[in-house]
Design a protein around this motif. Structure first.
Motif, PDB file in Angstrom:
ATOM      1  N   ILE A 102       5.019  -0.063   5.941  1.00 52.87           N
ATOM      2  CA  ILE A 102       3.576  -0.168   5.754  1.00 52.87           C
ATOM      3  C   ILE A 102       2.858   0.582   6.875  1.00 52.87           C
ATOM      4  N   ALA A 112      -5.373   6.967   4.020  1.00 51.26           N
ATOM      5  CA  ALA A 112      -4.172   6.252   3.578  1.00 51.26           C
ATOM      6  C   ALA A 112      -3.462   7.028   2.479  1.00 51.26           C
ATOM      7  N   GLY A 137      -1.459   1.997   8.147  1.00 52.78           N
ATOM      8  CA  GLY A 137      -2.882   1.762   7.973  1.00 52.78           C
ATOM      9  C   GLY A 137      -3.716   2.955   8.367  1.00 52.78           C
ATOM     10  N   ARG A 139      -4.615   0.080   3.666  1.00 47.58           N
ATOM     11  CA  ARG A 139      -3.175  -0.002   3.891  1.00 47.58           C
ATOM     12  C   ARG A 139      -2.442   0.877   2.884  1.00 47.58           C
ATOM     13  N   GLN A 161       1.334   0.832   1.499  1.00 45.10           N
ATOM     14  CA  GLN A 161       2.553   0.022   1.532  1.00 45.10           C
ATOM     15  C   GLN A 161       3.606   0.634   0.628  1.00 45.10           C
ATOM     16  N   ASP A 208      -7.735  -3.823   3.362  1.00 39.66           N
ATOM     17  CA  ASP A 208      -7.402  -5.082   4.020  1.00 39.66           C
ATOM     18  C   ASP A 208      -8.677  -5.882   4.284  1.00 39.66           C
TER      19      ASP A 208
END
Length: 407
Positions: free
Chosen positions: A379, A388, A381, A332, A334, A326
């Motif tokens: 999502i 992640a 973080g 992240r 997702q 990010d």
């Protein structure tokens, strides 16, 4: 009376200014084409109607063919109908003017069969579709052609208008002229498909009166390209019903919009596709499952490309998670949605993590440096790429034991 001949007006006209302005926003490899197009799509000046003609007579359009001329005539002539104009023939004429053989061609606007017979190519008038004779009308009762019917390898089944017919037959060459990509190049073919699907097909459907969906619309949409072209026709109660000035404003407008879309798809959309394709091809080096992909840079629009490339590359196991950094340098994870227009996920992050943050989440999951998992589970973080990735792996492992988490 001899046909009225229209000559190029100064590029200071509003339509020319808009088109030139659009040109400067385009990538450098398009500038040489857009400058020519901005001049071509200038508003044309017609010879004034004689004052001796009564106003009541002047307000009706002439049946004489209107000839639209450029300063360097090639001798070629493009025929289309006169009177009220529509987006499909305007866009078809714009396409043809991008080709070397029609670059400086006259546009002859008439319904006179004798005049149309003198033209090198005819679009949206004449009652005949025959590519061998360069006749591209779609109004005849027997016409029902679609992209799919003429090119079975393509999926679109919307009835073609003159815009779609010309694009189908000349679109690759048009794009080659505008982008310097060569015919046969895979990227040019991708652009060709995308511009039909996201611009030309809409023009085809609107001109043929095909509804986008069944049922009553919730609201009106009056700002489409076809609608904006229609607004340039004379109003029903205007004293003058001459359509020539409006037709050339429309040429400038549709030309600027098409060039803008070419620039976007070539210089933003295609590079994103390259990034996504590279990530998909490297997915098993990220995790042996092949269900996680990593982008080294955030912000890349990936969803549409991912779904397309999974089919194109025959991905055997669908991808469940996408990782990317990010703006704060954190990472992240997702979830990949089940489709482009749904909030359902192929696999959501673990339910017990949802809505939990920071140290509490790290303690709960056993994964260091966790930042958050959204309450919706789509999502999460972590401060590191490794963290992640571990969040994605743990979710995949839990799904293997309990498939009910796939939502």
């Amino acid at each position: 009376m001899s046909p009225v001949r229209l000559k190029l007006q100064s590029a200071s006209s509003a339509a020319a200014a808009a088109c030139v302005a659009a040109s400067f926003m385009l990538a450098p490899n398009l500038l040489k084409f857009t400058f020519r197009t901005s001049v071509f799509t200038s508003v044309y000046r017609s010879i004034p109607v004689r004052d001796s003609i009564p106003v009541a007579e002047r307000r009706y359009m002439s049946h004489q063919p209107k000839r639209l001329c450029t300063e360097n005539m090639s001798g070629k002539r493009i025929g289309t109908h006169n009177g009220t104009f529509h987006c499909d023939e305007v866009l078809a004429c714009f396409f043809l003017h991008q080709l070397p053989e029609y670059k400086d061609a006259e546009i002859v606007r008439t319904r006179d069969p004798a005049e149309l017979a003198k033209c090198d190519i005819v679009v949206d008038v004449g009652g005949e579709f025959d590519p061998k004779k360069h006749l591209y009308d779609h109004h005849q009762r027997t016409f029902s052609e679609t992209f799919h019917s003429l090119c079975p390898e393509k999926p679109w089944v919307t009835k073609l208008s003159s815009a779609g017919l010309v694009y189908l037959h000349f679109g690759r060459r048009v794009l080659s002229q505008l982008t310097s990509l060569k015919e046969g190049d895979r990227q040019l073919e991708v652009l060709y498909d995308k511009l039909y699907e996201n611009l030309v097909e809409e023009v085809d459907a609107v001109d043929n009166g095909i509804s986008q969906y069944d049922g009553e619309a919730r609201y009106a949409v009056s700002t489409t390209l076809s609608a904006r072209v229609g607004h340039l026709n004379p109003r029903w109660n205007s004293k003058s019903q001459d359509t020539e000035e409006g037709f050339h404003k429309a040429l400038g407008m549709v030309g600027a919009e098409f060039l803008d879309r070419v620039d976007f798809y070539q210089n933003s959309w295609l590079p994103a596709r390259v990034v996504v394709e590279g990530a998909v091809q490297m997915r098993k080096q990220v995790d042996p499952s092949g269900e996680v992909v990593v982008f080294s840079q955030g912000g890349c629009p990936w969803k549409e490309h991912l779904f397309s490339l999974e089919k194109e590359l025959s991905v055997d196991t669908t991808i469940k998670f996408v990782l990317y950094p990010d703006q704060n340098g954190q990472w992240r994870v997702q979830c990949v949605p089940a489709g482009l227009h749904t909030f359902n996920n192929r696999l959501s992050l673990l339910e017990e993590w949802r809505g939990v943050r920071d140290e509490a989440l790290s303690k709960l999951s056993g994964i260091p440096d966790c930042v958050f998992v959204h309450a919706g589970g789509f999502i999460g973080g972590n401060k590191t790429e490794e963290g992640a990735l571990e969040m994605a792996r743990r979710t995949l492992q839990a799904a293997t034991k309990s498939p009910s988490n796939c939502s």
